[in-house]
Design a protein around this motif. Structure first.
Motif, PDB file in Angstrom:
ATOM      1  N   ALA A  18       0.853  -1.186   0.000  1.00 20.03           N
ATOM      2  CA  ALA A  18       0.000   0.000   0.000  1.00 20.03           C
ATOM      3  C   ALA A  18       0.892   1.240   0.000  1.00 20.03           C
ATOM      4  O   ALA A  18       2.076   1.172   0.352  1.00 20.03           O
ATOM      5  CB  ALA A  18      -0.899   0.005   1.233  1.00 20.03           C
ATOM      6  N   ILE A  19       0.323   2.354  -0.381  1.00 23.36           N
ATOM      7  CA  ILE A  19       1.108   3.594  -0.460  1.00 23.36           C
ATOM      8  C   ILE A  19       1.692   3.962   0.900  1.00 23.36           C
ATOM      9  O   ILE A  19       2.850   4.371   0.987  1.00 23.36           O
ATOM     10  CB  ILE A  19       0.255   4.740  -1.043  1.00 23.36           C
ATOM     11  CG1 ILE A  19      -0.064   4.429  -2.507  1.00 23.36           C
ATOM     12  CG2 ILE A  19       0.976   6.081  -0.932  1.00 23.36           C
ATOM     13  CD1 ILE A  19      -1.046   5.365  -3.148  1.00 23.36           C
ATOM     14  N   GLY A  20       0.930   3.779   1.957  1.00 16.03           N
ATOM     15  CA  GLY A  20       1.441   4.078   3.297  1.00 16.03           C
ATOM     16  C   GLY A  20       2.630   3.209   3.659  1.00 16.03           C
ATOM     17  O   GLY A  20       3.593   3.680   4.264  1.00 16.03           O
ATOM     18  N   PHE A  39       9.915  10.429  -4.217  1.00 14.64           N
ATOM     19  CA  PHE A  39       8.592   9.805  -4.335  1.00 14.64           C
ATOM     20  C   PHE A  39       7.496  10.808  -3.992  1.00 14.64           C
ATOM     21  O   PHE A  39       6.513  10.926  -4.719  1.00 14.64           O
ATOM     22  CB  PHE A  39       8.470   8.576  -3.438  1.00 14.64           C
ATOM     23  CG  PHE A  39       7.068   8.016  -3.427  1.00 14.64           C
ATOM     24  CD1 PHE A  39       6.598   7.298  -4.512  1.00 14.64           C
ATOM     25  CD2 PHE A  39       6.225   8.231  -2.360  1.00 14.64           C
ATOM     26  CE1 PHE A  39       5.297   6.809  -4.534  1.00 14.64           C
ATOM     27  CE2 PHE A  39       4.927   7.741  -2.363  1.00 14.64           C
ATOM     28  CZ  PHE A  39       4.466   7.026  -3.450  1.00 14.64           C
ATOM     29  N   GLU A  40       7.660  11.498  -2.878  1.00 13.40           N
ATOM     30  CA  GLU A  40       6.614  12.453  -2.458  1.00 13.40           C
ATOM     31  C   GLU A  40       6.394  13.537  -3.507  1.00 13.40           C
ATOM     32  O   GLU A  40       5.252  13.867  -3.838  1.00 13.40           O
ATOM     33  CB  GLU A  40       6.955  13.066  -1.097  1.00 13.40           C
ATOM     34  CG  GLU A  40       6.899  12.083   0.049  1.00 13.40           C
ATOM     35  CD  GLU A  40       5.542  11.403   0.234  1.00 13.40           C
ATOM     36  OE1 GLU A  40       4.491  11.965  -0.139  1.00 13.40           O
ATOM     37  OE2 GLU A  40       5.541  10.278   0.764  1.00 13.40           O
ATOM     38  N   ALA A  41       7.466  14.084  -4.046  1.00 13.83           N
ATOM     39  CA  ALA A  41       7.342  15.141  -5.055  1.00 13.83           C
ATOM     40  C   ALA A  41       6.718  14.604  -6.340  1.00 13.83           C
ATOM     41  O   ALA A  41       5.800  15.220  -6.898  1.00 13.83           O
ATOM     42  CB  ALA A  41       8.713  15.750  -5.350  1.00 13.83           C
ATOM     43  N   ASP A  42       7.199  13.463  -6.801  1.00 18.08           N
ATOM     44  CA  ASP A  42       6.683  12.881  -8.046  1.00 18.08           C
ATOM     45  C   ASP A  42       5.234  12.428  -7.888  1.00 18.08           C
ATOM     46  O   ASP A  42       4.417  12.609  -8.799  1.00 18.08           O
ATOM     47  CB  ASP A  42       7.541  11.688  -8.493  1.00 18.08           C
ATOM     48  CG  ASP A  42       8.952  12.091  -8.903  1.00 18.08           C
ATOM     49  OD1 ASP A  42       9.219  13.306  -9.041  1.00 18.08           O
ATOM     50  OD2 ASP A  42       9.786  11.176  -9.074  1.00 18.08           O
ATOM     51  N   VAL A  59      -0.118   5.076 -10.423  1.00 22.18           N
ATOM     52  CA  VAL A  59       0.081   3.634 -10.230  1.00 22.18           C
ATOM     53  C   VAL A  59       1.465   3.233 -10.725  1.00 22.18           C
ATOM     54  O   VAL A  59       2.203   2.505 -10.046  1.00 22.18           O
ATOM     55  CB  VAL A  59      -1.020   2.824 -10.944  1.00 22.18           C
ATOM     56  CG1 VAL A  59      -0.687   1.342 -10.958  1.00 22.18           C
ATOM     57  CG2 VAL A  59      -2.374   3.081 -10.307  1.00 22.18           C
ATOM     58  N   ARG A  60       1.851   3.716 -11.905  1.00 23.21           N
ATOM     59  CA  ARG A  60       3.164   3.411 -12.465  1.00 23.21           C
ATOM     60  C   ARG A  60       4.268   3.884 -11.524  1.00 23.21           C
ATOM     61  O   ARG A  60       5.255   3.178 -11.287  1.00 23.21           O
ATOM     62  CB  ARG A  60       3.325   4.083 -13.834  1.00 23.21           C
ATOM     63  CG  ARG A  60       4.692   3.858 -14.473  1.00 23.21           C
ATOM     64  CD  ARG A  60       5.013   4.903 -15.536  1.00 23.21           C
ATOM     65  NE  ARG A  60       4.833   6.289 -15.127  1.00 23.21           N
ATOM     66  CZ  ARG A  60       5.676   6.977 -14.332  1.00 23.21           C
ATOM     67  NH1 ARG A  60       6.746   6.412 -13.858  1.00 23.21           N
ATOM     68  NH2 ARG A  60       5.436   8.238 -14.038  1.00 23.21           N
ATOM     69  N   LEU A  61       4.111   5.060 -10.951  1.00 22.17           N
ATOM     70  CA  LEU A  61       5.108   5.618 -10.038  1.00 22.17           C
ATOM     71  C   LEU A  61       5.239   4.768  -8.771  1.00 22.17           C
ATOM     72  O   LEU A  61       6.343   4.474  -8.320  1.00 22.17           O
ATOM     73  CB  LEU A  61       4.741   7.059  -9.676  1.00 22.17           C
ATOM     74  CG  LEU A  61       5.781   7.807  -8.879  1.00 22.17           C
ATOM     75  CD1 LEU A  61       6.973   8.137  -9.766  1.00 22.17           C
ATOM     76  CD2 LEU A  61       5.186   9.073  -8.307  1.00 22.17           C
ATOM     77  N   VAL A  62       4.109   4.348  -8.208  1.00 21.10           N
ATOM     78  CA  VAL A  62       4.128   3.491  -7.019  1.00 21.10           C
ATOM     79  C   VAL A  62       4.832   2.173  -7.349  1.00 21.10           C
ATOM     80  O   VAL A  62       5.673   1.702  -6.574  1.00 21.10           O
ATOM     81  CB  VAL A  62       2.698   3.250  -6.493  1.00 21.10           C
ATOM     82  CG1 VAL A  62       2.672   2.142  -5.449  1.00 21.10           C
ATOM     83  CG2 VAL A  62       2.122   4.539  -5.924  1.00 21.10           C
TER      84      VAL A  62
END
Length: 96
Positions: A18-20, A39-42, A59-62
């Motif tokens: 999960a993102i968290g 990650f936070e900025a993107d 989704v791709r970034l995660v």
């Protein structure tokens, strides 16, 4: 010890489903240097620019950063990078 036992010599990779969990792993240093801030900025940029019906960029970034966390903890990955760096250094010395 059974085949299912966890190898105690390797650190346990945190869950990153999960993102968290991904944020927590990055903030604890499981990724590459600077990954938590990147990650936070993107991610913020992807969410701000996304069509609400299409979050595929987020989704791709995660997925990308999840892969970075996994790769960074893989000893074979680190060994491959070290071998590649050594090869580049040898090639540069030969060019001089």
């Amino acid at each position: 010890m059974t085949a299912d036992s966890v190898d105690s010599t390797r650190p346990q990779l945190p869950l990153v489903h999960a993102i968290g969990e991904l944020r927590a792993a990055l903030n604890r240093g499981y990724g590459f240097p600077g990954d938590a801030d990147d990650f936070e900025a993107d991610f913020a940029r992807e969410i701000d620019q996304a069509d609400p019906a299409d979050l595929s960029g987020a989704v791709r970034l995660v997925e990308e950063f999840r892969g970075r966390v996994i790769a960074r903890q893989d000893p074979a990955f680190s060994a491959s990078v070290a071998a590649a760096v050594a090869g580049i250094q040898v090639a540069r010395r030969m060019d001089k």
